[in-house]
Motif scaffolding. Structure first.
Motif, PDB file in Angstrom:
ATOM      1  N   ALA A 267      29.847  41.163  37.167  1.00  0.00           N
ATOM      2  CA  ALA A 267      31.254  41.038  36.805  1.00  0.00           C
ATOM      3  C   ALA A 267      31.360  41.183  35.296  1.00  0.00           C
ATOM      4  CB  ALA A 267      31.787  39.674  37.232  1.00  0.00           C
ATOM      5  N   ALA A 268      32.124  42.179  34.833  1.00  0.00           N
ATOM      6  CA  ALA A 268      32.317  42.315  33.396  1.00  0.00           C
ATOM      7  C   ALA A 268      33.437  41.378  32.947  1.00  0.00           C
ATOM      8  CB  ALA A 268      32.655  43.759  33.040  1.00  0.00           C
ATOM      9  N   HIS A 269      33.208  40.691  31.854  1.00  0.00           N
ATOM     10  CA  HIS A 269      34.177  39.784  31.186  1.00  0.00           C
ATOM     11  C   HIS A 269      34.257  38.407  31.844  1.00  0.00           C
ATOM     12  CE1 HIS A 269      35.428  43.046  28.562  1.00  0.00           C
ATOM     13  NE2 HIS A 269      35.405  43.811  29.630  1.00  0.00           N
ATOM     14  N   GLY A 270      34.942  38.286  32.983  1.00  0.00           N
ATOM     15  CA  GLY A 270      35.004  36.992  33.678  1.00  0.00           C
ATOM     16  C   GLY A 270      35.663  35.884  32.869  1.00  0.00           C
ATOM     17  N   ILE A 271      36.620  36.254  32.024  1.00  0.00           N
ATOM     18  CA  ILE A 271      37.286  35.238  31.193  1.00  0.00           C
ATOM     19  C   ILE A 271      38.134  34.301  32.046  1.00  0.00           C
ATOM     20  CG2 ILE A 271      38.926  34.891  29.298  1.00  0.00           C
ATOM     21  CD1 ILE A 271      38.184  37.897  28.553  1.00  0.00           C
ATOM     22  N   TRP A 272      38.798  34.859  33.056  1.00  0.00           N
ATOM     23  CA  TRP A 272      39.748  34.091  33.847  1.00  0.00           C
ATOM     24  C   TRP A 272      39.177  33.686  35.192  1.00  0.00           C
ATOM     25  CZ3 TRP A 272      43.884  32.139  31.498  1.00  0.00           C
ATOM     26  CH2 TRP A 272      44.162  32.665  30.223  1.00  0.00           C
ATOM     27  N   LEU A 273      37.845  33.547  35.241  1.00  0.00           N
ATOM     28  CA  LEU A 273      37.219  32.977  36.433  1.00  0.00           C
ATOM     29  C   LEU A 273      37.506  31.484  36.434  1.00  0.00           C
ATOM     30  CD1 LEU A 273      33.676  34.622  36.143  1.00  0.00           C
ATOM     31  CD2 LEU A 273      35.481  35.266  37.751  1.00  0.00           C
ATOM     32  N   ASP A 274      37.804  30.903  37.614  1.00  0.00           N
ATOM     33  CA  ASP A 274      37.928  29.451  37.660  1.00  0.00           C
ATOM     34  C   ASP A 274      36.582  28.851  38.080  1.00  0.00           C
ATOM     35  OD1 ASP A 274      37.697  29.469  40.435  1.00  0.00           O
ATOM     36  OD2 ASP A 274      39.857  29.391  40.777  1.00  0.00           O
ATOM     37  N   ASP A 275      36.541  27.554  38.157  1.00  0.00           N
ATOM     38  CA  ASP A 275      35.284  26.871  38.420  1.00  0.00           C
ATOM     39  C   ASP A 275      34.671  27.290  39.771  1.00  0.00           C
ATOM     40  OD1 ASP A 275      33.939  24.889  36.715  1.00  0.00           O
ATOM     41  OD2 ASP A 275      33.723  23.856  38.641  1.00  0.00           O
ATOM     42  N   GLU A 276      35.542  27.404  40.776  1.00  0.00           N
ATOM     43  CA  GLU A 276      35.057  27.830  42.102  1.00  0.00           C
ATOM     44  C   GLU A 276      34.468  29.234  42.033  1.00  0.00           C
ATOM     45  OE1 GLU A 276      34.867  25.862  44.806  1.00  0.00           O
ATOM     46  OE2 GLU A 276      35.542  24.346  43.356  1.00  0.00           O
ATOM     47  N   ASP A 277      35.131  30.099  41.270  1.00  0.00           N
ATOM     48  CA  ASP A 277      34.642  31.475  41.122  1.00  0.00           C
ATOM     49  C   ASP A 277      33.241  31.499  40.519  1.00  0.00           C
ATOM     50  OD1 ASP A 277      37.086  32.471  41.999  1.00  0.00           O
ATOM     51  OD2 ASP A 277      37.877  32.773  39.970  1.00  0.00           O
ATOM     52  N   MET A 278      33.054  30.703  39.479  1.00  0.00           N
ATOM     53  CA  MET A 278      31.746  30.685  38.810  1.00  0.00           C
ATOM     54  C   MET A 278      30.665  30.158  39.757  1.00  0.00           C
ATOM     55  SD  MET A 278      32.524  29.528  34.925  1.00  0.00           S
ATOM     56  CE  MET A 278      34.049  29.985  34.126  1.00  0.00           C
ATOM     57  N   LYS A 279      31.006  29.122  40.520  1.00  0.00           N
ATOM     58  CA  LYS A 279      30.033  28.592  41.491  1.00  0.00           C
ATOM     59  C   LYS A 279      29.685  29.651  42.536  1.00  0.00           C
ATOM     60  CE  LYS A 279      31.444  23.751  41.174  1.00  0.00           C
ATOM     61  NZ  LYS A 279      32.500  22.888  41.722  1.00  0.00           N
ATOM     62  N   ARG A 280      30.700  30.382  42.932  1.00  0.00           N
ATOM     63  CA  ARG A 280      30.532  31.452  43.914  1.00  0.00           C
ATOM     64  C   ARG A 280      29.577  32.514  43.374  1.00  0.00           C
ATOM     65  NH1 ARG A 280      35.981  31.835  44.543  1.00  0.00           N
ATOM     66  NH2 ARG A 280      36.186  30.649  46.472  1.00  0.00           N
ATOM     67  N   LEU A 281      29.832  32.957  42.145  1.00  0.00           N
ATOM     68  CA  LEU A 281      28.972  33.979  41.538  1.00  0.00           C
ATOM     69  C   LEU A 281      27.546  33.452  41.397  1.00  0.00           C
ATOM     70  CD1 LEU A 281      31.370  35.316  38.737  1.00  0.00           C
ATOM     71  CD2 LEU A 281      30.562  36.619  40.704  1.00  0.00           C
ATOM     72  N   GLY A 282      27.427  32.189  40.980  1.00  0.00           N
ATOM     73  CA  GLY A 282      26.101  31.599  40.816  1.00  0.00           C
ATOM     74  C   GLY A 282      25.356  31.510  42.142  1.00  0.00           C
ATOM     75  N   ALA A 283      26.053  31.066  43.175  1.00  0.00           N
ATOM     76  CA  ALA A 283      25.417  30.901  44.492  1.00  0.00           C
ATOM     77  C   ALA A 283      24.950  32.237  45.054  1.00  0.00           C
ATOM     78  CB  ALA A 283      26.402  30.238  45.458  1.00  0.00           C
ATOM     79  N   ARG A 284      25.634  33.312  44.697  1.00  0.00           N
ATOM     80  CA  ARG A 284      25.261  34.642  45.230  1.00  0.00           C
ATOM     81  C   ARG A 284      24.221  35.345  44.356  1.00  0.00           C
ATOM     82  NH1 ARG A 284      27.444  33.345  49.367  1.00  0.00           N
ATOM     83  NH2 ARG A 284      29.634  33.618  49.906  1.00  0.00           N
ATOM     84  N   GLY A 285      23.828  34.703  43.256  1.00  0.00           N
ATOM     85  CA  GLY A 285      22.827  35.312  42.364  1.00  0.00           C
ATOM     86  C   GLY A 285      23.388  36.455  41.538  1.00  0.00           C
ATOM     87  N   ALA A 286      24.702  36.440  41.317  1.00  0.00           N
ATOM     88  CA  ALA A 286      25.351  37.545  40.599  1.00  0.00           C
ATOM     89  C   ALA A 286      25.279  37.345  39.081  1.00  0.00           C
ATOM     90  CB  ALA A 286      26.803  37.663  41.041  1.00  0.00           C
ATOM     91  N   SER A 287      25.683  38.385  38.356  1.00  0.00           N
ATOM     92  CA  SER A 287      25.656  38.367  36.888  1.00  0.00           C
ATOM     93  C   SER A 287      27.061  38.501  36.321  1.00  0.00           C
ATOM     94  CB  SER A 287      24.833  39.552  36.350  1.00  0.00           C
ATOM     95  OG  SER A 287      23.504  39.495  36.807  1.00  0.00           O
ATOM     96  N   VAL A 288      27.224  38.000  35.110  1.00  0.00           N
ATOM     97  CA  VAL A 288      28.423  38.288  34.318  1.00  0.00           C
ATOM     98  C   VAL A 288      27.975  39.001  33.047  1.00  0.00           C
ATOM     99  CG1 VAL A 288      30.234  37.289  32.855  1.00  0.00           C
ATOM    100  CG2 VAL A 288      29.913  36.429  35.179  1.00  0.00           C
ATOM    101  N   ALA A 289      28.648  40.102  32.714  1.00  0.00           N
ATOM    102  CA  ALA A 289      28.448  40.752  31.416  1.00  0.00           C
ATOM    103  C   ALA A 289      29.518  40.194  30.475  1.00  0.00           C
ATOM    104  CB  ALA A 289      28.581  42.266  31.548  1.00  0.00           C
ATOM    105  N   HIS A 290      29.063  39.397  29.539  1.00  0.00           N
ATOM    106  CA  HIS A 290      29.947  38.670  28.618  1.00  0.00           C
ATOM    107  C   HIS A 290      30.160  39.532  27.371  1.00  0.00           C
ATOM    108  CE1 HIS A 290      31.607  35.457  26.275  1.00  0.00           C
ATOM    109  NE2 HIS A 290      30.496  35.064  25.691  1.00  0.00           N
ATOM    110  N   ASN A 291      31.431  39.875  27.095  1.00  0.00           N
ATOM    111  CA  ASN A 291      31.747  40.781  25.977  1.00  0.00           C
ATOM    112  C   ASN A 291      32.679  40.084  24.990  1.00  0.00           C
ATOM    113  OD1 ASN A 291      30.604  43.274  27.392  1.00  0.00           O
ATOM    114  ND2 ASN A 291      32.172  42.608  28.835  1.00  0.00           N
ATOM    115  N   PRO A 292      32.172  39.130  24.232  1.00  0.00           N
ATOM    116  CA  PRO A 292      33.066  38.296  23.437  1.00  0.00           C
ATOM    117  C   PRO A 292      33.825  39.053  22.350  1.00  0.00           C
ATOM    118  CG  PRO A 292      30.768  37.884  22.856  1.00  0.00           C
ATOM    119  CD  PRO A 292      30.756  38.748  24.073  1.00  0.00           C
ATOM    120  N   GLY A 293      33.238  40.123  21.805  1.00  0.00           N
ATOM    121  CA  GLY A 293      33.915  40.872  20.742  1.00  0.00           C
ATOM    122  C   GLY A 293      35.155  41.571  21.274  1.00  0.00           C
TER     123      GLY A 293
END
Ligand SMILES: [Zn+2]
Length: 489
Positions: A267-293
């Motif tokens: 998932a690119a960015h993921g700024i507006w993921l909520d807590d459930e979303d993050m747990k979901r991504l974590g449980a599935r072994g997924a990645s976030v590409a964090h682009n703070p700039g």
């Protein structure tokens, strides 16, 4: 098999010699040097694993520095102006500019979401892959695709346009999704590049811009060919609000319901993921590409990297495209990742450490690219992708703490040499495989021609800007039903 020994290197943690066999690190530390080994002295250098850019857009490089006050939605509106009418040579050239920049700034691999309009082509993908091959850089090349235009994707936006403008944006329609799936299949099927260097992936650009059948078709294609999948997920509040309206749940919950989220999903960015979303991504072994700039530049918000890590999400760092960052400097991306975590609040124990940022920009990004067991570490069995920094550079005078300096001080100006797969691609500050002067001439020619060809697209943007620029911020004022978003007030 050729052997190379790197002598007298200072690593992030301590000193060691490195033995390279072919394209792979064989030993680090003390070892028997084979008699045929070629020797490289690394005295006065600090070595770190090549940085890995988890999210960028090769087509953005020819548009570098075009805009200023753009939200994500205005950037999408500007798309036809800044990336329209590209020839095959332009696609190659735009990618090559980015490869040159990344290599010279210590980045040896990237995840490139490249766009072609109205549908990707095998030739376009090949041109992009060839640019990375010619530069000597590793890349995951993913056609960024959609079957709904931005104006069709945002509920109510089309209706907000006057009829004359509605007619004009109709020509921005993408090809029907079965055509796009077929074109991607052709490209994946006929892939002729060494997958250790340049591999294909699939990138349905933004869930709202893709019908569900299309998203599922992309995922099936990715699985069939053992490729990764990346999408822009909950990048702007506009998307989060529109997603809740359209699906009745968060974008991540919707994609998970379609069965799309797994270890090969980024998932690119993921700024507006909520807590459930993050747990979901974590449980599935997924990645976030964090682009703070890019997230700051477009006013999208500040992603909660700490919470992502706590939820078990693999986090990589990216620059995003040069039309929204406006460089591909991974040192800067690391620095901003660290700083961005610190402006989230005064609870300093939740701030991201420089060690965590460095880990994300190397091993974390590598895993997002599907190269987790091959890239991102200077250790036996990993590919010999190594950056040599000059410790005489003012950035390193004095050297108190290598990790802190790498993330907070280094800006790319100390990069002396860069090795990919055991071969130098930057040597003594010069690109080995590319001629920058020629690149500049070619780019200026392309820039001039594209400016001419896209004059109408620019005029269209100027008429759309006031409407998109008021409609979308108003949409983003809507309160989100679920009150767990912490990204931005
Ligand atoms: Zn992007």
């Amino acid at each position: 098999m050729t052997h190379t020994v790197i002598r007298g290197a200072r690593l992030v943690d301590g000193h060691a010699d490195i033995l390279i066999r072919g394209d792979t690190i064989a030993e680090v530390g003390n070892f028997q040097v084979p008699p045929d080994a070629r020797e490289i002295s690394a005295r006065g250098k600090l070595l770190h694993p090549g940085l890995v850019n988890a999210h960028m857009h090769g087509h953005g490089n020819l548009a570098k520095g075009t805009g200023d006050r753009w939200t994500l939605e205005l950037l999408l509106t500007a798309g036809p102006w800044i990336t329209g009418n590209r020839s095959l040579e332009d696609k190659y050239l735009s990618t090559l500019i980015g490869a040159a920049e990344m290599l010279m700034k210590g980045c040896t691999a990237c995840y490139d979401l490249m766009a072609e309009f109205p549908t990707p082509s095998a030739e376009g993908l090949e041109a992009v892959a060839r640019a990375y091959q010619d530069a000597g850089m590793r890349a995951v090349v993913a056609p960024m695709v959609a079957d709904l235009s931005f104006f069709e994707a945002i509920p109510g936006l089309m209706e907000a346009l006057p009829p004359a403008l509605q007619k004009e944006v109709e020509r921005l329609r993408f090809a029907p999704y079965p055509t796009t799936l077929e074109n991607m299949r052709k490209a994946l099927h006929g892939w002729k590049f060494d997958r250790d260097h340049i591999r294909p992936a699939v990138a349905p650009t933004i869930p709202l811009h893709c019908r569900d059948e299309f998203m599922v078709g992309c995922a099936n294609l990715a699985r069939e060919y053992g490729a990764g999948m990346q999408t822009h997920l909950s990048e702007s509040k506009v998307q989060a609000v529109a997603g809740l309206g359209k699906y009745g749940k968060s974008l991540a919950a919707h994609l998970d319901g379609l069965g799309l989220i797994g270890p090969d999903f980024t998932a690119a960015h993921g700024i507006w993921l909520d807590d459930e979303d993050m747990k979901r991504l974590g449980a599935r072994g997924a990645s976030v590409a964090h682009n703070p700039g890019s997230n700051m530049r477009l006013g999208s918000g500040i992603a909660d990297m700490r919470r992502m890590l706590e939820c078990g999400v693999n986090v990589g760092i990216g620059t995003d495209g040069a039309s929204s960052s406006d460089n591909l400097n991974m040192y800067e991306a690391m620095r901003i990742a660290s700083f961005a975590s610190k402006v989230r609040g005064p609870d300093w124990q939740r701030w991201i450490t420089t060690r965590e940022v460095l880990e994300a920009a190397t091993a974390g990004s590598a895993r997002a690219l599907g190269f987790g067991d091959k890239l991102g570490r200077l250790a036996p069995g990993y590919k010999a992708d190594i950056v040599f920094l000059d410790l005489d550079n003012v950035n390193w005078i004095p050297l108190n703490n290598a990790v802190n300096a790498l993330v907070h001080t280094e800006d790319g100006s100390a990069v002396h040499s860069v090795m990919v797969a055991g071969r130098m691609v930057v040597e003594n500050r010069r690109l080995v495989n590319l001629d920058l002067a020629k690149l500049a001439r070619d780019a200026e020619g392309a820039r001039e021609r594209l400016e001419r060809l896209n004059r109408d697209n620019k005029a269209l943007y100027e008429r759309l800007e006031p409407i998109v620029g008021t409609f979308c911020p108003a949409l983003a004022k809507a309160p989100l039903h679920i009150n767990r978003y912490a990204a931005w007030p």
